[in-house]
Design a protein around this motif. Structure first.
Motif, PDB file in Angstrom:
ATOM      1  N   GLN A 130       0.850  -1.190   0.000  1.00 57.82           N
ATOM      2  CA  GLN A 130       0.000   0.000   0.000  1.00 57.82           C
ATOM      3  C   GLN A 130       0.887   1.242   0.000  1.00 57.82           C
ATOM      4  OE1 GLN A 130      -2.774   1.743   3.252  1.00 57.82           O
ATOM      5  NE2 GLN A 130      -3.927   0.040   2.344  1.00 57.82           N
ATOM      6  N   ARG A 131       0.532   2.202  -0.835  1.00 61.27           N
ATOM      7  CA  ARG A 131       1.395   3.373  -0.999  1.00 61.27           C
ATOM      8  C   ARG A 131       1.530   4.198   0.273  1.00 61.27           C
ATOM      9  NH1 ARG A 131      -0.225   5.535  -7.077  1.00 61.27           N
ATOM     10  NH2 ARG A 131      -0.322   3.471  -8.042  1.00 61.27           N
ATOM     11  N   SER A 132       0.525   4.118   1.135  1.00 60.27           N
ATOM     12  CA  SER A 132       0.612   4.857   2.402  1.00 60.27           C
ATOM     13  C   SER A 132       1.802   4.391   3.227  1.00 60.27           C
ATOM     14  CB  SER A 132      -0.678   4.684   3.203  1.00 60.27           C
ATOM     15  OG  SER A 132      -0.897   3.320   3.511  1.00 60.27           O
ATOM     16  N   VAL A 133       2.166   3.104   3.097  1.00 60.07           N
ATOM     17  CA  VAL A 133       3.317   2.576   3.835  1.00 60.07           C
ATOM     18  C   VAL A 133       4.595   3.224   3.330  1.00 60.07           C
ATOM     19  CG1 VAL A 133       4.591   0.495   4.456  1.00 60.07           C
ATOM     20  CG2 VAL A 133       2.102   0.385   4.148  1.00 60.07           C
ATOM     21  N   LEU A 134       4.742   3.317   2.034  1.00 57.76           N
ATOM     22  CA  LEU A 134       5.933   3.929   1.462  1.00 57.76           C
ATOM     23  C   LEU A 134       5.994   5.412   1.788  1.00 57.76           C
ATOM     24  CD1 LEU A 134       5.865   2.158  -2.025  1.00 57.76           C
ATOM     25  CD2 LEU A 134       7.291   1.566  -0.058  1.00 57.76           C
ATOM     26  N   LYS A 135       4.853   6.086   1.709  1.00 55.78           N
ATOM     27  CA  LYS A 135       4.823   7.513   2.018  1.00 55.78           C
ATOM     28  C   LYS A 135       5.218   7.777   3.471  1.00 55.78           C
ATOM     29  CE  LYS A 135       1.735  11.512   2.204  1.00 55.78           C
ATOM     30  NZ  LYS A 135       0.324  11.988   2.066  1.00 55.78           N
ATOM     31  N   GLU A 136       4.715   6.928   4.369  1.00 56.98           N
ATOM     32  CA  GLU A 136       4.991   7.080   5.803  1.00 56.98           C
ATOM     33  C   GLU A 136       6.490   7.124   6.092  1.00 56.98           C
ATOM     34  OE1 GLU A 136       3.907   7.316   9.887  1.00 56.98           O
ATOM     35  OE2 GLU A 136       2.515   7.174   8.193  1.00 56.98           O
TER      36      GLU A 136
ATOM     37  N   GLY B  17     -10.546   7.054  -5.795  1.00 55.04           N
ATOM     38  CA  GLY B  17      -9.794   8.299  -5.832  1.00 55.04           C
ATOM     39  C   GLY B  17      -8.865   8.549  -4.660  1.00 55.04           C
ATOM     40  N   ILE B  18      -8.572   7.517  -3.863  1.00 53.56           N
ATOM     41  CA  ILE B  18      -7.658   7.694  -2.724  1.00 53.56           C
ATOM     42  C   ILE B  18      -6.349   7.003  -3.082  1.00 53.56           C
ATOM     43  CG2 ILE B  18      -7.342   7.405  -0.241  1.00 53.56           C
ATOM     44  CD1 ILE B  18     -10.358   7.008  -0.002  1.00 53.56           C
ATOM     45  N   ASP B  19      -5.419   7.759  -3.636  1.00 50.81           N
ATOM     46  CA  ASP B  19      -4.188   7.176  -4.155  1.00 50.81           C
ATOM     47  C   ASP B  19      -3.377   6.446  -3.091  1.00 50.81           C
ATOM     48  OD1 ASP B  19      -3.998   7.521  -6.953  1.00 50.81           O
ATOM     49  OD2 ASP B  19      -3.731   9.663  -6.691  1.00 50.81           O
ATOM     50  N   GLU B  20      -3.413   6.950  -1.878  1.00 49.80           N
ATOM     51  CA  GLU B  20      -2.584   6.341  -0.835  1.00 49.80           C
ATOM     52  C   GLU B  20      -3.052   4.937  -0.473  1.00 49.80           C
ATOM     53  OE1 GLU B  20      -2.102   8.835   2.562  1.00 49.80           O
ATOM     54  OE2 GLU B  20      -1.466  10.567   1.370  1.00 49.80           O
ATOM     55  N   LYS B  21      -4.296   4.595  -0.780  1.00 51.07           N
ATOM     56  CA  LYS B  21      -4.807   3.258  -0.494  1.00 51.07           C
ATOM     57  C   LYS B  21      -4.587   2.286  -1.660  1.00 51.07           C
ATOM     58  CE  LYS B  21      -6.231   4.329   3.595  1.00 51.07           C
ATOM     59  NZ  LYS B  21      -5.444   3.847   4.768  1.00 51.07           N
ATOM     60  N   ARG B  22      -4.099   2.803  -2.768  1.00 51.48           N
ATOM     61  CA  ARG B  22      -3.762   1.936  -3.893  1.00 51.48           C
ATOM     62  C   ARG B  22      -2.407   1.278  -3.638  1.00 51.48           C
ATOM     63  NH1 ARG B  22      -3.576   5.632  -8.714  1.00 51.48           N
ATOM     64  NH2 ARG B  22      -3.417   3.714  -9.941  1.00 51.48           N
ATOM     65  N   TYR B  23      -2.068   0.316  -4.479  1.00 56.23           N
ATOM     66  CA  TYR B  23      -0.869  -0.486  -4.235  1.00 56.23           C
ATOM     67  C   TYR B  23       0.200  -0.238  -5.294  1.00 56.23           C
ATOM     68  CZ  TYR B  23      -3.904  -2.915  -0.976  1.00 56.23           C
ATOM     69  OH  TYR B  23      -4.759  -3.201   0.060  1.00 56.23           O
ATOM     70  N   ALA B  24       1.437  -0.376  -4.870  1.00 58.99           N
ATOM     71  CA  ALA B  24       2.583  -0.254  -5.768  1.00 58.99           C
ATOM     72  C   ALA B  24       3.281  -1.609  -5.865  1.00 58.99           C
ATOM     73  CB  ALA B  24       3.556   0.792  -5.247  1.00 58.99           C
ATOM     74  N   PRO B  25       3.734  -1.987  -7.067  1.00 62.62           N
ATOM     75  CA  PRO B  25       4.422  -3.277  -7.248  1.00 62.62           C
ATOM     76  C   PRO B  25       5.904  -3.152  -6.926  1.00 62.62           C
ATOM     77  CG  PRO B  25       4.178  -2.203  -9.362  1.00 62.62           C
ATOM     78  CD  PRO B  25       3.559  -1.279  -8.345  1.00 62.62           C
TER      79      PRO B  25
END
Length: 559
Positions: free
Chosen positions: A176-182, A321-329
């Motif tokens: 989840q992108r929120s993890v990377l942002k954090e 529309g909540i980008d931070e809840k989307r996932y990154a590979p």
């Protein structure tokens, strides 16, 4: 052993249809109205897909299906797999109750051996100019080794130059992108780093909207998706998805993933994170719909899967529309010294394909429909849609999305179903997904640079900027050439020692791997040893010898 002889009833029906075809074409050259009328008269055929996650429907209830019906008069009753594919195939074979057409997925060998399909060679020769154009270069790879005939049309017949995807359409460890942002977008490459980051985030954010945060989830409870628990071991070791084996790049010798130190290391890591409360306990019990719902909920921090497996969840998250809840590979490996190979090299799969069955009411009409479908304008229809409605063309002839309305028809789950992209994107005779059209545009919108650039959200751009890249695939190493790829397409004769090995090996893994993962860490080695005691009773050496033989033959150009 292949049984190409048709069942009596199927043969009678086939002969009847052939005679009818001869009669309809017996009018004089100047009087073709009757034949033309017959060719376009309304008819509905049955089409069974051994793929899941789609709703049964009539093709004519979609925009694409309706347009193809207008061209040919043919409609399709499309039915999709529910439950276990092997069980469904067994029921079909036992009853002899086949639909007109079957898209086989992993059941091709079993259906061929049962005599479910008719040979297509004569039909292609008479009615398939477009089929020959698309599949001609691959005919030698498509022929059954026992009788040299073609029984089905695969989905991977790439045309033009190879067009790789700017995004990741295959396997990855997703986060989840929120993890990377954090943690300010750290560069993580190893399995330990991946789970450490998830653990740290979960400690800081134990709940999401009042519900417990889930560290990692697997789709191991669904029989047809158990490979999502088996396959990570090979990827973590630096191999692409070759199915149940890892093939040495120099010797081309294959060895099983099951029972290896690579598998033990992966499963032991899951045991460790389970003990820490990071693994979702429903990973071994929930169905695919429940799994996708969890991914969409915003509670899950990480998972392993292939992008095509989680398409609906990805689209729903995008729509939210909540980008931070989307996932990154991420291309996660065991150690930093390992070169990731998640991205598939160009390959050809001859046993995931569509064939006409012995019960088909009118094989001629069906093959003509397939031939019409393979016209380039209709391949564009199935992937891009209708010009100025679902895509536009710029002054240079390049395809793109001119506005959000066009993009939404491709990205929105329900709109995609209604238009037909969901149904016609796969499981049909088609160009390979990495094809390039004759005008230089990508066959798949997801491989078109103009489309990809326009679909990136602000969150996408922020992520890409943080890692200094322009597309998500740049996080991954480019694939190395593997002329045998993929080994999972190797057809094993039903009832052969090699086929029995795969069945028994999978059964053992379904029994022991979950037990190892959810058990106490202190008990892991004992369960692993119990597993290996049973596994070593199987003819692993015979299986590996067979796969190695086929791999080396393919490398030598013998398919």
């Amino acid at each position: 052993m292949l049984k190409p002889l048709l069942k009596t009833t199927g043969l009678a029906l086939l002969l009847a249809s052939l005679l009818a075809g001869c009669n309809s074409n017996s009018s004089s050259p100047g009087d073709s109205s009757t034949a033309e009328k017959d060719d376009n008269s309304p008819v509905t055929f049955s089409y069974y897909m051994f793929s899941s996650g789609k709703k049964d429907t009539l093709a004519s209830e979609t925009t694409i299906g309706k347009e193809l019906q207008n061209q040919t008069g043919v409609d399709w009753k499309m039915e999709y797999l529910v439950g276990d594919s092997a069980t469904k195939a067994g029921v079909m074979i036992a009853s002899g109750d086949y639909p007109d057409v079957i898209a086989s997925s992993g059941e091709m060998s079993k259906l061929l051996d049962a005599g479910a399909y008719i040979p297509l060679d004569d039909l292609i020769e008479k009615y398939g100019p477009n089929i020959k154009k698309v599949y001609g270069p691959y005919f030698d790879k498509m022929r059954n080794p026992e009788d040299g005939k073609i029984y089905a049309l695969p989905y991977t017949a790439n045309q033009g130059e190879y067009s790789g995807s700017p995004n990741v359409g295959g396997g990855a460890f997703w986060i989840q992108r929120s993890v990377l942002k954090e943690f300010n977008y750290p560069k993580i490459t190893t399995l330990d780093e991946y789970f450490d980051l998830i653990e740290d985030y979960k400690e800081k954010h134990p709940t999401v909207d009042g519900a417990e945060t889930i560290g990692f989830v697997s789709l191991a409870g669904v029989a047809n998706n158990f490979f999502t628990l088996q396959n990570p071991a090979m990827h973590l070791a630096g191999y692409p998805n070759d199915g149940g084996v890892m093939v040495d790049m120099n010797t081309h010798v294959a060895r099983t993933v099951a029972g290896t130190e690579e598998q033990k290391r992966w499963i032991k890591k899951l045991n460790e994170i389970n003990a820490k409360g990071l693994l979702d306990p429903e990973s071994f019990t929930m169905n695919k719909d429940q799994y996708l719902a969890k991914l969409t909920s915003g509670r899950v921090l990480g998972y392993f899967n292939y992008a095509w497996q989680i398409g609906d969840a990805s689209k729903n998250l995008l729509a939210a529309g909540i980008d931070e809840k989307r996932y990154a590979p991420l291309p996660i490996v065991f150690d930093k010294s390992i070169k990731d190979q998640y991205v598939d090299p160009p390959g050809f799969v001859n046993n995931y394909a569509t064939g006409i069955t012995v019960n088909a009411k009118d094989p001629e009409r069906i093959i003509k429909y397939f031939d019409n479908l393979l016209k380039e304008e209709n391949q564009i229809l199935t992937q891009w849609g209708i010009k100025d409605q679902t895509y536009s063309v710029d002054e240079k002839g390049r395809f793109y999305y001119a506005n959000d309305e066009q993009r939404k028809i491709h990205d929105d789950v329900e709109l995609g179903r209604k238009f037909g992209f969901t149904y016609f994107s796969n499981d049909w005779p088609r160009y390979g997904g990495e094809s390039t059209l004759s005008d230089g545009n990508a066959f798949s919108p997801g491989n078109q640079p103009e489309v990809v650039a326009s679909t990136y959200t602000e969150g996408d751009k922020k992520f890409l900027d943080a890692y200094g890249i322009k597309t998500f695939s740049e996080l991954f190493n480019k694939p190395e050439d593997r002329p045998w790829f993929p080994a999972w397409s190797i057809a094993l004769e039903q009832g052969s020692p090699e086929q029995l090995f795969t069945t028994k090996s999978d059964d053992l893994q379904r029994k022991y791997l979950p037990e190892m993962i959810i058990g106490a860490p202190s008990n892991f080695d004992k369960i692993w040893n119990d597993y290996m005691t049973e596994f070593n009773k199987l003819d692993k050496a015979g299986y590996e010898k067979k796969i190695t033989e086929v791999v080396q033959n393919r490398v030598a150009g013998k398919w």
